[in-house]
Design an enzyme around this catalytic site. Structure first.
Site, mmCIF file in Angstrom:
data_model
loop_
_atom_site.group_PDB
_atom_site.id
_atom_site.type_symbol
_atom_site.label_atom_id
_atom_site.label_comp_id
_atom_site.label_asym_id
_atom_site.label_seq_id
_atom_site.Cartn_x
_atom_site.Cartn_y
_atom_site.Cartn_z
ATOM 1 N N GLY A 103 -92.340 -21.169 7.595
ATOM 2 C CA GLY A 103 -90.558 -21.753 7.836
ATOM 3 C C GLY A 103 -89.299 -21.800 7.927
ATOM 4 O O GLY A 103 -88.936 -21.641 8.800
ATOM 5 N N GLY A 104 -88.516 -21.883 6.743
ATOM 6 C CA GLY A 104 -87.382 -21.227 6.231
ATOM 7 C C GLY A 104 -87.125 -19.989 7.875
ATOM 8 O O GLY A 104 -85.724 -20.426 8.222
ATOM 9 N N ASN A 131 -92.662 -23.262 11.945
ATOM 10 C CA ASN A 131 -92.233 -24.852 10.897
ATOM 11 C C ASN A 131 -90.917 -24.922 11.400
ATOM 12 O O ASN A 131 -90.410 -24.397 9.756
ATOM 13 C CB ASN A 131 -93.044 -24.769 9.770
ATOM 14 C CG ASN A 131 -93.001 -26.491 9.538
ATOM 15 O OD1 ASN A 131 -92.883 -27.171 10.507
ATOM 16 N ND2 ASN A 131 -93.453 -26.761 7.996
ATOM 17 N N TRP A 132 -90.427 -26.063 12.210
ATOM 18 C CA TRP A 132 -89.203 -25.806 12.144
ATOM 19 C C TRP A 132 -87.965 -26.946 11.222
ATOM 20 O O TRP A 132 -87.060 -26.980 11.331
ATOM 21 C CB TRP A 132 -88.048 -26.381 13.087
ATOM 22 C CG TRP A 132 -88.064 -25.254 14.432
ATOM 23 C CD1 TRP A 132 -88.771 -23.426 13.984
ATOM 24 C CD2 TRP A 132 -88.118 -24.543 15.483
ATOM 25 N NE1 TRP A 132 -88.784 -22.938 15.061
ATOM 26 C CE2 TRP A 132 -88.160 -23.873 16.099
ATOM 27 C CE3 TRP A 132 -87.610 -25.903 16.239
ATOM 28 C CZ2 TRP A 132 -87.791 -22.691 17.468
ATOM 29 C CZ3 TRP A 132 -87.142 -25.359 18.154
ATOM 30 C CH2 TRP A 132 -87.252 -23.661 18.530
ATOM 31 N N LYS A 133 -89.459 -27.745 10.661
ATOM 32 C CA LYS A 133 -89.330 -28.748 9.390
ATOM 33 C C LYS A 133 -88.044 -29.484 9.832
ATOM 34 O O LYS A 133 -87.581 -29.903 11.606
ATOM 35 C CB LYS A 133 -89.100 -28.080 8.724
ATOM 36 C CG LYS A 133 -90.200 -27.826 7.744
ATOM 37 C CD LYS A 133 -89.956 -27.089 6.109
ATOM 38 C CE LYS A 133 -91.348 -26.259 6.227
ATOM 39 N NZ LYS A 133 -91.397 -25.747 5.073
ATOM 40 N N GLU A 184 -100.907 -22.410 2.261
ATOM 41 C CA GLU A 184 -99.352 -22.571 1.300
ATOM 42 C C GLU A 184 -99.819 -22.745 -0.079
ATOM 43 O O GLU A 184 -99.350 -24.135 0.078
ATOM 44 C CB GLU A 184 -98.921 -23.051 2.632
ATOM 45 C CG GLU A 184 -98.643 -22.970 3.906
ATOM 46 C CD GLU A 184 -97.627 -23.932 4.327
ATOM 47 O OE1 GLU A 184 -96.452 -22.913 5.344
ATOM 48 O OE2 GLU A 184 -98.013 -24.537 4.569
ATOM 49 N N HIS A 213 -99.638 -30.449 5.800
ATOM 50 C CA HIS A 213 -98.198 -30.007 5.315
ATOM 51 C C HIS A 213 -98.509 -30.281 3.810
ATOM 52 O O HIS A 213 -97.907 -31.049 4.038
ATOM 53 C CB HIS A 213 -97.157 -29.879 6.373
ATOM 54 C CG HIS A 213 -96.291 -29.275 5.437
ATOM 55 N ND1 HIS A 213 -94.928 -29.174 4.722
ATOM 56 C CD2 HIS A 213 -95.973 -27.521 6.213
ATOM 57 C CE1 HIS A 213 -94.620 -27.894 4.238
ATOM 58 N NE2 HIS A 213 -95.231 -27.108 5.740
ATOM 59 N N GLU A 224 -95.529 -31.064 2.239
ATOM 60 C CA GLU A 224 -94.616 -31.762 2.215
ATOM 61 C C GLU A 224 -95.041 -33.186 2.681
ATOM 62 O O GLU A 224 -94.414 -34.185 2.406
ATOM 63 C CB GLU A 224 -93.473 -31.743 3.153
ATOM 64 C CG GLU A 224 -92.377 -30.034 1.984
ATOM 65 C CD GLU A 224 -91.856 -29.014 3.755
ATOM 66 O OE1 GLU A 224 -91.813 -29.990 4.459
ATOM 67 O OE2 GLU A 224 -92.419 -28.895 2.878
ATOM 68 N N SER A 279 -92.333 -19.038 2.445
ATOM 69 C CA SER A 279 -91.607 -17.982 1.640
ATOM 70 C C SER A 279 -91.991 -16.302 2.720
ATOM 71 O O SER A 279 -91.331 -15.330 2.103
ATOM 72 C CB SER A 279 -91.017 -17.716 0.215
ATOM 73 O OG SER A 279 -90.769 -18.466 0.050
ATOM 74 N N GLY A 288 -90.825 -22.803 0.584
ATOM 75 C CA GLY A 288 -89.108 -22.444 0.121
ATOM 76 C C GLY A 288 -88.209 -22.535 -1.033
ATOM 77 O O GLY A 288 -87.055 -22.619 -1.227
HETATM 78 P P1 PGA Z 1 -91.406 -21.706 4.211
HETATM 79 O O1 PGA Z 1 -91.455 -22.586 4.551
HETATM 80 O O2 PGA Z 1 -91.325 -20.426 4.557
HETATM 81 O O3 PGA Z 1 -89.645 -22.183 3.591
HETATM 82 O O4 PGA Z 1 -91.162 -21.405 2.359
HETATM 83 C C1 PGA Z 1 -93.314 -22.756 4.742
HETATM 84 C C2 PGA Z 1 -93.773 -24.122 5.033
HETATM 85 O O5 PGA Z 1 -93.445 -24.688 4.966
HETATM 86 O O6 PGA Z 1 -94.705 -23.240 6.085
#
Ligand code: PGA
Length: 249
Positions: free
Chosen positions: A233-234, A9-11, A166, A94, A96, A212, A172
């Site tokens: 994500g990251g 997920n490149w956000k 998640e 998600h 977020e 993470s 993150g």
């Molecule tokens: P993260 O994000 O790997 O940076 O913790 C995961 C996500 O939000 O899908």
């Protein structure tokens, strides 16, 4: 042997040129990857990344979509537009989106049903905040998100759904749920799904862990019986950190 589902997920990162560069690198390096791999760039880069991924087994995903097919919905991107670009899957609910943009379970469910209606695979995200976990509400929160998120989904369509667990406090932050803790929540989700759709459907359901995930914890997490993949994500923003996760075994 089961194959795992690893999604990046490149956000809200990367220009079109940067997205294309990463997609090219992943296409080269994950050509023979035995897992199901997906990347979800920003909307603006979907068309260009779709072009790069042609002929590759890496699937194209979107990070969100609007709840209607079309119409007067300023700022939204519809399921039809995503399909038009070659998108095969969409991340929905998600944390977020739920927390920063106040998406409700009802809204997320509407999107899940719409994605399925048009043949997109939804990745339905669920997860508790630290406050909810510490307040003993984990199962109530996650159970509700699963039940409401899947409301109206037929047994046949469930086969196209992935659930991503998640924990919000692990996203993150560098904090990961221990593999044992994560596996216990995954087992709980599977039990809830078994209650709705029966044991066989629950057993077949793909449940990703997200929060993470890194090269050094991927194998431990996915070594657990109920963890079928990762939503990253990251660490998905660079080939050097994403490739080792997708090639964890
Ligand atoms: P993260 O994000 O790997 O940076 O913790 C995961 C996500 O939000 O899908």
């Amino acid at each position: 042997m089961r194959s795992y589902f690893i999604a990046g997920n490149w956000k809200m990162h990367k220009t079109v040129a940067e997205s294309v560069a990463l997609a090219k690198e992943l296409k080269d390096k994950l050509g023979s990857c035995k897992e199901k791999v997906l990347v979800a760039p920003a909307f603006t880069a979907l068309a260009a990344v779709a072009e790069v991924l042609k002929g590759s087994s890496i699937m194209l995903g979107a990070q969100n979509m609007g709840p209607e097919e079309q119409g007067a919905h300023t700022g939204e991107v519809s399921v039809l537009m995503l399909k038009d670009l070659g998108v095969k899957a969409v991340i929905l609910g998600h944390s977020e989106r739920r927390h920063s943009y106040l998406e409700s379970d009802e809204l997320v469910n509407k999107k899940v049903l719409l994605a399925l209606k048009h043949g997109l695979e939804p990745i339905l995200c669920v997860g508790e905040t630290l406050e909810e976990r510490e307040g003993g509400k984990l199962e109530a929160v996650v159970g509700t998100q699963v039940k409401k998120g899947l409301a109206g989904v037929s047994a046949a369509d469930l086969a196209k759904v992935t659930i991503a667990y998640e924990p919000v406090w692990a996203i993150g932050t560098g904090k990961t749920a221990t593999p044992e803790d994560a596996d216990a929540v995954h087992a709980f989700i599977r039990k809830e799904v078994a209650g709705l759709y029966g044991d066989a459907a629950a057993k077949a359901l793909c449940i990703q862990y997200g929060g993470s995930v890194k090269a050094d914890n991927a194998a431990l997490l996915m070594g657990k019986p109920n963890i079928d993949g990762a939503l990253v994500g990251g660490a998905s923003l660079k080939a050097e950190t994403f490739v080792p996760i997708a090639s964890f075994r």
